[in-house]
Motif scaffolding. Structure first.
Motif, PDB file in Angstrom:
ATOM      1  N   UNK A   1     -13.417  67.963 -27.685  1.00  0.00           N
ATOM      2  CA  UNK A   1     -13.070  66.952 -28.688  1.00  0.00           C
ATOM      3  C   UNK A   1     -12.438  65.729 -28.040  1.00  0.00           C
ATOM      4  N   UNK A   2     -11.516  65.923 -27.111  1.00  0.00           N
ATOM      5  CA  UNK A   2     -10.836  64.796 -26.478  1.00  0.00           C
ATOM      6  C   UNK A   2     -11.786  63.993 -25.592  1.00  0.00           C
ATOM      7  N   UNK A   3     -12.744  64.642 -24.980  1.00  0.00           N
ATOM      8  CA  UNK A   3     -13.755  63.905 -24.219  1.00  0.00           C
ATOM      9  C   UNK A   3     -14.616  63.068 -25.150  1.00  0.00           C
ATOM     10  N   UNK A   4     -14.964  63.632 -26.320  1.00  0.00           N
ATOM     11  CA  UNK A   4     -15.812  62.911 -27.264  1.00  0.00           C
ATOM     12  C   UNK A   4     -15.116  61.686 -27.848  1.00  0.00           C
ATOM     13  N   UNK A   5     -13.884  61.850 -28.305  1.00  0.00           N
ATOM     14  CA  UNK A   5     -13.202  60.749 -28.986  1.00  0.00           C
ATOM     15  C   UNK A   5     -12.501  59.807 -28.015  1.00  0.00           C
ATOM     16  N   UNK A   6     -12.237  60.238 -26.787  1.00  0.00           N
ATOM     17  CA  UNK A   6     -11.533  59.400 -25.833  1.00  0.00           C
ATOM     18  C   UNK A   6     -12.421  58.641 -24.884  1.00  0.00           C
ATOM     19  N   UNK A   7     -13.706  58.985 -24.852  1.00  0.00           N
ATOM     20  CA  UNK A   7     -14.632  58.305 -23.947  1.00  0.00           C
ATOM     21  C   UNK A   7     -15.262  57.108 -24.635  1.00  0.00           C
ATOM     22  N   UNK A   8     -15.576  56.106 -23.846  1.00  0.00           N
ATOM     23  CA  UNK A   8     -16.284  54.936 -24.325  1.00  0.00           C
ATOM     24  C   UNK A   8     -17.566  54.749 -23.539  1.00  0.00           C
ATOM     25  N   UNK A   9     -18.297  53.681 -23.878  1.00  0.00           N
ATOM     26  CA  UNK A   9     -19.554  53.426 -23.189  1.00  0.00           C
ATOM     27  C   UNK A   9     -19.346  53.088 -21.722  1.00  0.00           C
ATOM     28  N   UNK A  10     -18.153  52.563 -21.389  1.00  0.00           N
ATOM     29  CA  UNK A  10     -17.875  52.161 -20.008  1.00  0.00           C
ATOM     30  C   UNK A  10     -17.002  53.150 -19.250  1.00  0.00           C
ATOM     31  N   UNK A  11     -16.489  54.160 -19.925  1.00  0.00           N
ATOM     32  CA  UNK A  11     -15.637  55.140 -19.261  1.00  0.00           C
ATOM     33  C   UNK A  11     -15.904  56.516 -19.844  1.00  0.00           C
ATOM     34  N   UNK A  12     -15.668  57.527 -19.055  1.00  0.00           N
ATOM     35  CA  UNK A  12     -15.838  58.905 -19.500  1.00  0.00           C
ATOM     36  C   UNK A  12     -14.699  59.740 -18.957  1.00  0.00           C
TER      37      UNK A  12
END
Length: 378
Positions: free
Chosen positions: A36-47
């Protein structure tokens, strides 16, 4: 006497099923939090990586933060998974009616799984929302008390929408200063701005997810409909998951039966003559099917998680309905609840979800068989 035995048998299966679902949710919950935190905390420019997520949660919430919201997930999974398997058994009973071999085709299992997944999504959506916001809070910084005002100074309207919440007075004073160049005769501009719901956070934006995570706060600020936010993507996700899970599980189950019947002499005429498979084999097939189903439906899981992480006050929802606001994106995205900004990040956390779903399915099925054997022997 027969009624007592039937009720006792039903109770044994119900207890074993609930216990296995709770055990599977508890064992795999750290993977769910990371996903969940990877899904909501990642953006198109960062993971975000798994190590980054774990370090952030441990720093802000301690080791217990990885299990934040576990109770809500366990409760939702017990009802949701029970509805999924119950609906599937009811639908497949109609397919098997009148057949001598009590057989279900893979295509029939797929259609029954789609319907059962949709039912599960409707039941488990409110629990997932509260669980997700608890997980996000465990990895978020809470505002310091110096940046907020005394709760007794809250405006009445704000207190009704979100009890116990205090706006950021520094930000509010900043925006009041920006308005000071305008001509006005209002004697108390700050007090007037506090009365407007859209100035609740002091900046005109909605409050953070960390401030709207309890069920009463969600209902008060966002309305009852918020409990089913992301329902479109959730229904598509669970329908695909249920269809792929049950069809692949049925395919593997039939393949293992045929493999078992290879050396039997004379050849069996039906599946009943082959006999049951070992619980370990059935559990492994369920775990493998769960991983495949998770991979097939992961994009919609990301869309649902990101939509549930947005606080949308009910007065904004009402304005959108009055203005006939159209959902952004292409037709497929509007139908399935995918936001156009999330197109490039839909597969974030897919390996974590595959591992979680596979392990949870293995534990649920294996724990169910083990629980029934232990309870029946007593």
């Amino acid at each position: 006497m027969d009624e007592i035995l039937k009720n006792q048998t039903f109770g044994i299966h119900a207890i074993a099923a609930a216990g296995s679902v709770a055990l599977g949710a508890a064992l795999t919950y750290p993977l769910d939090t990371i996903k969940v935190l990877i899904q909501v905390g990642s953006g198109s420019s960062k993971q975000l990586t798994t190590v980054q997520v774990l370090n952030r949660v441990q720093t802000l919430s301690g080791n217990s933060g990885i299990y934040s919201g576990l109770g809500w997930l366990m409760l939702g999974r017990i009802f949701g998974v029970g509805a999924r398997f119950g609906t599937y058994e009811i639908l497949t009973a109609f397919y098997k009616d009148g057949r001598e071999d009590n057989y279900v085709y893979v295509s029939e299992a797929f259609m029954a799984g789609i319907a059962s997944g949709a039912v599960e999504s409707l039941i488990s959506s409110p629990f997932e929302l509260i669980k997700l916001r608890a997980q996000v809070t465990s990895a978020s910084r809470i505002r310091s008390s110096a940046a907020v005002i005394d709760k007794t100074a809250l405006a009445p309207l704000m207190a009704r929408l979100l009890p116990g919440y205090s706006p950021d007075m520094r930000t509010l004073d900043h925006y009041v200063g920006l308005l000071s160049t305008l001509t006005g005769k209002h004697p108390n501009m700050t007090g007037a701005l506090k009365e407007y719901p859209w100035m609740m956070s002091g900046s005109g934006r909605a409050p953070s997810v960390c401030d709207v995570r309890r069920p009463l706060d969600i209902i008060s600020l966002e309305g009852w409909g918020a409990l089913w936010r992301g329902l479109r993507s959730g229904v598509v996700r669970d329908s695909i998951f249920g269809g792929v899970f049950f069809s692949s599980w049925q395919f593997l189950h039939q393949a293992m039966l045929e493999w078992k019947a290879v050396d039997m002499n004379p050849p069996p005429r039906s599946d009943e003559e082959i006999g049951p498979l070992s619980p370990l084999a059935v559990s492994l097939a369920a775990g493998f099917s769960g991983s495949i189903a998770a991979a097939a439906s992961h994009g919609f899981d990301t869309a649902k998680s990101r939509s549930q992480c947005i606080v949308l006050p009910k007065f904004i929802s009402m304005e959108r309905r009055l203005l006939k606001w159209k959902l952004p994106g292409k037709r497929f995205e509007r139908l399935t609840g995918i936001h156009p900004a999330d197109r490039n990040i839909l597969l974030r956390g897919i390996w974590t979800r595959m591992a979680r779903s596979g392990l949870a399915s293995f534990v649920i099925v294996g724990g169910y068989f083990l629980g029934v054997d232990c309870l029946a022997s007593k």
